[in-house]
Design an enzyme around this catalytic site. Structure first.
Site, PDB file in Angstrom:
ATOM      1  N   ALA A 175       0.867  -1.177   0.000  1.00 11.33           N
ATOM      2  CA  ALA A 175       0.000   0.000   0.000  1.00 11.33           C
ATOM      3  C   ALA A 175       0.906   1.230   0.000  1.00 11.33           C
ATOM      4  O   ALA A 175       2.067   1.166   0.407  1.00 11.33           O
ATOM      5  CB  ALA A 175      -0.884  -0.015   1.236  1.00 11.33           C
ATOM      6  N   GLY A 200       0.629  -4.932   1.097  1.00  7.03           N
ATOM      7  CA  GLY A 200      -0.595  -5.061   0.303  1.00  7.03           C
ATOM      8  C   GLY A 200      -0.392  -5.857  -0.976  1.00  7.03           C
ATOM      9  O   GLY A 200      -1.350  -6.428  -1.512  1.00  7.03           O
ATOM     10  N   GLU A 252      -0.629  -9.392   0.060  1.00  8.20           N
ATOM     11  CA  GLU A 252      -2.049  -9.601   0.380  1.00  8.20           C
ATOM     12  C   GLU A 252      -2.900  -9.714  -0.888  1.00  8.20           C
ATOM     13  O   GLU A 252      -3.849 -10.507  -0.949  1.00  8.20           O
ATOM     14  CB  GLU A 252      -2.551  -8.466   1.276  1.00  8.20           C
ATOM     15  CG  GLU A 252      -1.908  -8.523   2.666  1.00  8.20           C
ATOM     16  CD  GLU A 252      -2.157  -7.280   3.502  1.00  8.20           C
ATOM     17  OE1 GLU A 252      -1.895  -6.163   3.016  1.00  8.20           O
ATOM     18  OE2 GLU A 252      -2.613  -7.425   4.649  1.00  8.20           O
ATOM     19  N   GLU A 286       4.824  -4.797   7.566  1.00  7.74           N
ATOM     20  CA  GLU A 286       4.058  -3.763   8.274  1.00  7.74           C
ATOM     21  C   GLU A 286       4.540  -3.472   9.683  1.00  7.74           C
ATOM     22  O   GLU A 286       4.576  -2.305  10.093  1.00  7.74           O
ATOM     23  CB  GLU A 286       2.569  -4.149   8.314  1.00  7.74           C
ATOM     24  CG  GLU A 286       1.835  -3.943   7.007  1.00  7.74           C
ATOM     25  CD  GLU A 286       1.897  -5.139   6.074  1.00  7.74           C
ATOM     26  OE1 GLU A 286       2.734  -6.043   6.315  1.00  7.74           O
ATOM     27  OE2 GLU A 286       1.117  -5.185   5.115  1.00  7.74           O
TER      28      GLU A 286
HETATM   29  C1  HXC Z   1       4.811   4.218  -1.856  1.00  5.46           C
HETATM   30  C2  HXC Z   1       6.593   3.195  -2.876  1.00  5.46           C
HETATM   31  C3  HXC Z   1       6.323   1.990  -2.191  1.00  5.46           C
HETATM   32  C4  HXC Z   1       5.204   1.962  -1.318  1.00  5.46           C
HETATM   33  C5  HXC Z   1       8.055   1.698  -3.418  1.00  5.46           C
HETATM   34  N1  HXC Z   1       7.672   2.970  -3.613  1.00  5.46           N
HETATM   35  N2  HXC Z   1       7.253   1.084  -2.556  1.00  5.46           N
HETATM   36  N3  HXC Z   1       5.840   4.297  -2.706  1.00  5.46           N
HETATM   37  N4  HXC Z   1       4.487   3.096  -1.181  1.00  5.46           N
HETATM   38  N5  HXC Z   1       4.842   0.858  -0.650  1.00  5.46           N
HETATM   39  C6  HXC Z   1       8.289   3.980  -4.491  1.00  5.46           C
HETATM   40  C7  HXC Z   1       9.540   4.584  -3.857  1.00  5.46           C
HETATM   41  O1  HXC Z   1       9.200   5.616  -2.972  1.00  5.46           O
HETATM   42  C8  HXC Z   1      10.269   5.100  -5.082  1.00  5.46           C
HETATM   43  O2  HXC Z   1       9.658   6.298  -5.502  1.00  5.46           O
HETATM   44  C9  HXC Z   1       9.941   4.049  -6.120  1.00  5.46           C
HETATM   45  O3  HXC Z   1       8.771   3.373  -5.679  1.00  5.46           O
HETATM   46  C10 HXC Z   1      11.069   3.017  -6.270  1.00  5.46           C
HETATM   47  O4  HXC Z   1      11.302   2.471  -4.997  1.00  5.46           O
HETATM   48  P1  HXC Z   1      12.757   2.444  -4.324  1.00  5.46           P
HETATM   49  O5  HXC Z   1      12.572   2.324  -2.851  1.00  5.46           O
HETATM   50  O6  HXC Z   1      13.603   3.575  -4.812  1.00  5.46           O
HETATM   51  O7  HXC Z   1      13.345   1.103  -4.937  1.00  5.46           O
HETATM   52  P2  HXC Z   1      14.410   0.123  -4.293  1.00  5.46           P
HETATM   53  O8  HXC Z   1      15.479   0.917  -3.592  1.00  5.46           O
HETATM   54  O9  HXC Z   1      14.842  -0.810  -5.380  1.00  5.46           O
HETATM   55  O10 HXC Z   1      13.625  -0.686  -3.165  1.00  5.46           O
HETATM   56  C11 HXC Z   1      12.533  -1.518  -3.520  1.00  5.46           C
HETATM   57  C12 HXC Z   1      11.726  -1.889  -2.223  1.00  5.46           C
HETATM   58  C13 HXC Z   1      11.386  -0.575  -1.484  1.00  5.46           C
HETATM   59  C14 HXC Z   1      12.572  -2.806  -1.355  1.00  5.46           C
HETATM   60  C15 HXC Z   1      10.466  -2.642  -2.673  1.00  5.46           C
HETATM   61  O11 HXC Z   1      10.753   0.338  -2.409  1.00  5.46           O
HETATM   62  C16 HXC Z   1      10.469  -0.778  -0.325  1.00  5.46           C
HETATM   63  O12 HXC Z   1      10.911  -1.239   0.740  1.00  5.46           O
HETATM   64  N6  HXC Z   1       9.207  -0.376  -0.480  1.00  5.46           N
HETATM   65  C17 HXC Z   1       8.237  -0.435   0.593  1.00  5.46           C
HETATM   66  C18 HXC Z   1       7.798  -1.852   0.845  1.00  5.46           C
HETATM   67  C19 HXC Z   1       6.830  -1.942   1.993  1.00  5.46           C
HETATM   68  O13 HXC Z   1       7.195  -1.654   3.161  1.00  5.46           O
HETATM   69  N7  HXC Z   1       5.592  -2.343   1.715  1.00  5.46           N
HETATM   70  C20 HXC Z   1       4.542  -2.446   2.693  1.00  5.46           C
HETATM   71  C21 HXC Z   1       3.795  -1.150   2.842  1.00  5.46           C
HETATM   72  S1  HXC Z   1       2.606  -1.243   4.120  1.00  5.46           S
HETATM   73  P3  HXC Z   1      10.541   7.593  -5.907  1.00  5.46           P
HETATM   74  O14 HXC Z   1       9.519   8.634  -6.206  1.00  5.46           O
HETATM   75  O15 HXC Z   1      11.401   7.883  -4.728  1.00  5.46           O
HETATM   76  O16 HXC Z   1      11.303   7.125  -7.108  1.00  5.46           O
HETATM   77  C22 HXC Z   1       1.327  -2.045   3.417  1.00  5.46           C
HETATM   78  C23 HXC Z   1       0.094  -2.118   4.271  1.00  5.46           C
HETATM   79  C24 HXC Z   1      -1.036  -2.798   3.584  1.00  5.46           C
HETATM   80  O17 HXC Z   1       1.356  -2.510   2.322  1.00  5.46           O
HETATM   81  C25 HXC Z   1      -2.335  -2.632   4.339  1.00  5.46           C
HETATM   82  C26 HXC Z   1      -2.910  -1.268   4.326  1.00  5.46           C
HETATM   83  C27 HXC Z   1      -4.255  -1.162   5.006  1.00  5.46           C
END
Ligand code: HXC
Length: 258
Positions: A63, A108, A111, A131
């Site tokens: 998400a 997400g 999920e 999360e």
């Molecule tokens: C918003 C995201 C994102 C996310 C990646 N991006 N994941 N933006 N939300 N979940 C964006 C980054 O900000 C970046 O934008 C671009 O995508 C590329 O990502 P990078 O981080 O630069 O890439 P990399 O260094 O290769 O790392 C990849 C990654 C990392 C390991 C997947 O992006 C990451 O850890 N993402 C978050 C993963 C996460 O924690 N997901 C769970 C979220 S909580 P810019 O603009 O800077 O280029 C969730 C809750 C669900 O999902 C339930 C809700 C009710």
């Protein structure tokens, strides 16, 4: 639609989350578009739906963290409900669904994949529920579906630690049903979907309903669910044609009931 695309060919639909600049992260617009696209699936034409993400780096990286950052308790609950309602719609879609996961399927994204019936992934795939490292719980059904898919002990280990799981481990714990080189993944997903699409649609849908509904009931109720669905197949032309062809030793006619 800006972020969710649907195409169809030969009875197989392909739904693509397409927000590659943010690794297909799910903001509320993506989720609302997913909802509308699921409503638009033509069940007369599409017999199996593949769900995938655009690009090779990520299926869905979760998400949208930027969007969630400032939420209040009430807004957090509402965002969880928005995703949960749509993912439940996907899970209970009458036709089978296959997630084709290339790259990251985190939060997400994991999920979303778990809301599909079957998961295939690339050798580069990485699954996880990060999360708790962000100060939240999974909110789109992860605590529920992961425990049901891989068992509560394994699920809790992954959910409490936020540990990421690579493709071979995902296969060994039953989180996915197949692992393929990146360039083969979609072809394998299509092959599987086409094979499913080649069987009697009403029977395939009845199997999905029997498994899903039965898993939520005790065994005495569950076998009744199966009996009713089994019985309903005898009202279809496809059953009459297919069994008639076997008994009369002739080539079966194409399935017609949808
Ligand atoms: C918003 C995201 C994102 C996310 C990646 N991006 N994941 N933006 N939300 N979940 C964006 C980054 O900000 C970046 O934008 C671009 O995508 C590329 O990502 P990078 O981080 O630069 O890439 P990399 O260094 O290769 O790392 C990849 C990654 C990392 C390991 C997947 O992006 C990451 O850890 N993402 C978050 C993963 C996460 O924690 N997901 C769970 C979220 S909580 P810019 O603009 O800077 O280029 C969730 C809750 C669900 O999902 C339930 C809700 C009710």
């Amino acid at each position: 639609m800006e972020y969710v695309k649907l195409s169809a060919e030969g009875g197989v639909g392909i739904l693509t989350i397409a927000r590659p600049a943010a690794l297909n992260a799910l903001n509320d617009q993506v989720i609302r578009e997913l909802d509308q696209v699921l409503d638009s699936v033509d069940l007369q034409q599409i017999r199996c739906l593949i769900v995938t993400g655009e690009g090779e780096k990520a299926f869905v990286a979760g998400a949208d963290i930027g969007q969630m950052r400032g939420l209040t308790k009430e807004q957090g609950e509402a965002f969880g409900k928005l995703g949960n309602d749509v993912f439940r719609k996907l899970e209970t879609l009458p036709i089978p669904t296959v997630a084709a996961v290339c790259g990251f399927a985190l939060g997400g994204g994991c999920e979303l994949a778990m809301s599909c019936d079957i998961r295939l992934c690339s050798e580069t795939a990485v699954f996880g529920q990060p999360e708790v490292g962000l100060g939240i719980t999974p909110g789109f059904g992860g605590t529920q579906r992961m425990a049901r898919l891989i068992g509560p002990g394994r699920a809790k280990e992954l959910l409490y630690t936020a540990r990421k799981v690579k493709a071979p481990e995902a296969l060994s714990i039953g989180l996915v049903q197949g692992v393929y080189p990146v360039e083969q993944l979609m072809e394998e997903a299509r092959k599987l979907a086409q094979r499913i699409a080649g069987n009697a649609p009403i029977a395939v849908r009845a199997v999905k309903k029997a498994v899903n509904d039965g898993l939520q009931a005790d065994m005495d109720q569950a076998i009744v669910i199966e009996e009713k669905l089994f019985g309903s197949c005898f009202e279809t032309q496809d059953q009459k044609n297919a069994m008639g062809a076997f008994v009369e030793k002739r080539k079966p006619e194409p399935f017609v009931n949808c």
